[in-house]
Design a protein around this motif. Structure first.
Motif, PDB file in Angstrom:
ATOM      1  N   LEU A 249      30.137  30.284  40.452  1.00 25.32           N
ATOM      2  CA  LEU A 249      29.344  31.446  40.053  1.00 25.32           C
ATOM      3  C   LEU A 249      27.858  31.235  40.333  1.00 25.32           C
ATOM      4  N   ASP A 250      27.402  29.982  40.316  1.00 27.03           N
ATOM      5  CA  ASP A 250      26.002  29.695  40.647  1.00 27.03           C
ATOM      6  C   ASP A 250      25.748  29.720  42.150  1.00 27.03           C
ATOM      7  N   THR A 251      26.798  29.458  42.933  1.00 23.62           N
ATOM      8  CA  THR A 251      26.631  29.295  44.385  1.00 23.62           C
ATOM      9  C   THR A 251      26.825  30.592  45.155  1.00 23.62           C
ATOM     10  N   PHE A 252      27.818  31.377  44.755  1.00 26.56           N
ATOM     11  CA  PHE A 252      28.211  32.530  45.563  1.00 26.56           C
ATOM     12  C   PHE A 252      27.812  33.861  44.937  1.00 26.56           C
ATOM     13  N   GLU A 253      27.561  34.828  45.812  1.00 29.88           N
ATOM     14  CA  GLU A 253      27.379  36.203  45.352  1.00 29.88           C
ATOM     15  C   GLU A 253      28.681  36.661  44.683  1.00 29.88           C
ATOM     16  N   HIS A 254      28.559  37.376  43.582  1.00 33.87           N
ATOM     17  CA  HIS A 254      29.773  37.795  42.886  1.00 33.87           C
ATOM     18  C   HIS A 254      29.505  39.022  42.013  1.00 33.87           C
ATOM     19  N   ARG A 255      30.588  39.702  41.654  1.00 38.69           N
ATOM     20  CA  ARG A 255      30.519  40.808  40.706  1.00 38.69           C
ATOM     21  C   ARG A 255      31.860  40.944  40.004  1.00 38.69           C
ATOM     22  N   VAL A 256      31.848  41.505  38.812  1.00 41.26           N
ATOM     23  CA  VAL A 256      33.065  41.700  38.036  1.00 41.26           C
ATOM     24  C   VAL A 256      33.781  42.948  38.530  1.00 41.26           C
ATOM     25  N   ILE A 257      35.093  42.799  38.822  1.00 40.63           N
ATOM     26  CA  ILE A 257      35.868  43.969  39.275  1.00 40.63           C
ATOM     27  C   ILE A 257      36.990  44.333  38.311  1.00 40.63           C
ATOM     28  N   ALA A 258      37.227  43.509  37.291  1.00 42.13           N
ATOM     29  CA  ALA A 258      38.245  43.838  36.291  1.00 42.13           C
ATOM     30  C   ALA A 258      37.926  43.108  34.996  1.00 42.13           C
ATOM     31  N   ARG A 259      38.225  43.763  33.865  1.00 44.99           N
ATOM     32  CA  ARG A 259      38.022  43.186  32.547  1.00 44.99           C
ATOM     33  C   ARG A 259      39.290  43.331  31.722  1.00 44.99           C
TER      34      ARG A 259
ATOM     35  N   ASP B 185      27.660  37.198  20.736  1.00 44.04           N
ATOM     36  CA  ASP B 185      28.159  36.624  21.991  1.00 44.04           C
ATOM     37  C   ASP B 185      29.631  36.994  22.152  1.00 44.04           C
ATOM     38  N   ALA B 186      29.879  38.187  22.639  1.00 46.19           N
ATOM     39  CA  ALA B 186      31.240  38.701  22.749  1.00 46.19           C
ATOM     40  C   ALA B 186      32.022  37.940  23.809  1.00 46.19           C
ATOM     41  N   PRO B 187      33.231  37.495  23.487  1.00 41.01           N
ATOM     42  CA  PRO B 187      34.052  36.803  24.491  1.00 41.01           C
ATOM     43  C   PRO B 187      34.466  37.758  25.603  1.00 41.01           C
ATOM     44  N   GLU B 188      34.561  37.248  26.817  1.00 38.14           N
ATOM     45  CA  GLU B 188      34.951  38.059  27.962  1.00 38.14           C
ATOM     46  C   GLU B 188      36.009  37.341  28.792  1.00 38.14           C
ATOM     47  N   LEU B 189      37.019  38.066  29.172  1.00 41.52           N
ATOM     48  CA  LEU B 189      38.040  37.576  30.101  1.00 41.52           C
ATOM     49  C   LEU B 189      37.969  38.495  31.307  1.00 41.52           C
ATOM     50  N   VAL B 190      37.314  38.023  32.368  1.00 36.92           N
ATOM     51  CA  VAL B 190      36.949  38.901  33.478  1.00 36.92           C
ATOM     52  C   VAL B 190      37.393  38.334  34.820  1.00 36.92           C
ATOM     53  N   LEU B 191      37.524  39.233  35.765  1.00 28.82           N
ATOM     54  CA  LEU B 191      37.897  38.875  37.129  1.00 28.82           C
ATOM     55  C   LEU B 191      36.712  39.135  38.043  1.00 28.82           C
ATOM     56  N   HIS B 192      36.193  38.043  38.629  1.00 26.68           N
ATOM     57  CA  HIS B 192      35.045  38.139  39.534  1.00 26.68           C
ATOM     58  C   HIS B 192      35.524  38.228  40.984  1.00 26.68           C
ATOM     59  N   LEU B 193      34.792  38.997  41.773  1.00 32.21           N
ATOM     60  CA  LEU B 193      34.960  39.005  43.221  1.00 32.21           C
ATOM     61  C   LEU B 193      33.809  38.213  43.822  1.00 32.21           C
ATOM     62  N   LEU B 194      34.144  37.188  44.629  1.00 33.57           N
ATOM     63  CA  LEU B 194      33.140  36.346  45.268  1.00 33.57           C
ATOM     64  C   LEU B 194      33.389  36.307  46.776  1.00 33.57           C
ATOM     65  N   TRP B 195      32.400  35.813  47.508  1.00 35.01           N
ATOM     66  CA  TRP B 195      32.537  35.609  48.949  1.00 35.01           C
ATOM     67  C   TRP B 195      32.102  34.181  49.272  1.00 35.01           C
TER      68      TRP B 195
END
Length: 306
Positions: A45-55, A82-92
């Motif tokens: 997550l620190d290295t690649f561009e990313h965004r959340v596509i599903a929660r 600090d709400a917990p999150e279970l998310v799906l990131h899209l990275l390249w």
């Protein structure tokens, strides 16, 4: 009638074509010796561009009283949660290849429904491979190359990785169930457990994250730089070596583990590295971890006195 798996998540309306992409996943709460899996996901997550596509709807999956989220109280009112999150990131990756990363707390409830929901997304986007990862404590020294326990629904997916266990019964986890159910559905799935020296299991150990990175890139073909992790691992190893050298007791144990490791590698000892090479010579994982943690704590107090 059971609840529909698709009601567990919401998908972004703008998702590109993911046919043939890879899904990586790691859940907080399950074993992760050396924080190996967490360090690797943080690196991605620190290295690649990313965004959340599903929660995922954590209200249906998490026992808040078992692991209470933190909140901030300032003077006379609550100011943050600090709400917990279970998310799906899209990275390249560095070559522009898209891949997915599913991260968040391991579900406390509805494991079967959760795995069905993830499988729905795998099939919806026609993903080609799914991979999970974490760290496990082992009776190995930090001065030798770290091993990895690899598993998959097809042996050719982990060609080149040496098997470590024959058969073992362990407590279940959501990530293990997901791997099992994906394989049962005919989807390609792999898993990697970095073997972390048990006396470092409670520390942050970047070398184990490096082991996971190398395993994942080998299995998936994704292009992932390792410079930052490699430098973190080098600095951590220097500090560990310094602190081990300051304790004759810990140094003796590390040397004993080195002899055990070398005997195994040379074929003189075909037993699992989980077994003691010489009965009574090597302490248990808990004993050694406790001794090493106490030593590190004492070092920390000493440094703070200066």
């Amino acid at each position: 009638m059971g609840l529909a798996p698709e009601d567990l998540y919401e998908v972004d309306s703008d998702v590109p074509d993911l046919h043939g992409a890879v899904l990586l996943y790691r859940f907080d709460g399950f074993m992760d010796a050396g924080s190996a899996g967490r360090l690797f996901t943080d690196h991605l997550l620190d290295t690649f561009e990313h965004r959340v596509i599903a929660r995922f709807d954590v209200d249906q999956l998490i026992d808040y009283r078992a692991r209470r989220p933190s909140m901030i109280f300032a003077t006379d009112k609550w100011t943050d949660y600090d709400a917990p999150e279970l998310v799906l990131h899209l990275l390249w990756d560095t070559e522009g290849t898209p891949f997915l990363l599913l991260v968040g707390p391991e579900p406390d409830y509805q494991w079967e429904r959760f795995t069905k929901a993830v499988i729905e997304l795998v099939e919806r986007w026609e993903l080609r491979l799914t991979a999970g990862f974490h760290g496990i404590p082992m009776g190995v020294p930090h001065t030798r190359p770290l091993g990895v326990t690899a598993h998959a629904n097809r042996s050719d997916l982990i060609a080149g990785f040496e098997p470590f266990f024959n058969r073992v019964q362990v407590p279940g986890s959501a990530n293990a169930l997901l791997e099992l159910r994906l394989g049962e559905r005919g989807h390609d799935v792999v898993g990697f457990a970095a073997q972390v020296p048990h006396y470092l299991a409670q520390t942050t150990y970047p070398a184990a994250a490096m082991t996971i990175l190398n395993s994942v890139t080998t299995a998936t073909g994704l292009a992932m730089p390792d410079t930052a992790l490699r430098e973190s691992a080098r600095r951590a190893d220097v500090e560990i070596d310094r602190q081990v050298a300051d304790s004759d007791e810990v140094a003796d144990v590390v040397q004993a583990l080195e002899r055990q490791y070398d005997a195994y590698a040379d074929g003189a000892n075909k037993q699992s590295l989980l077994a003691d090479a010489v009965e009574g010579h090597i302490p248990t994982a808990d004993e050694l971890a406790s001794e090493f943690e106490q030593f590190l704590a004492e070092q920390g107090h000493a440094e703070g006195d200066h």
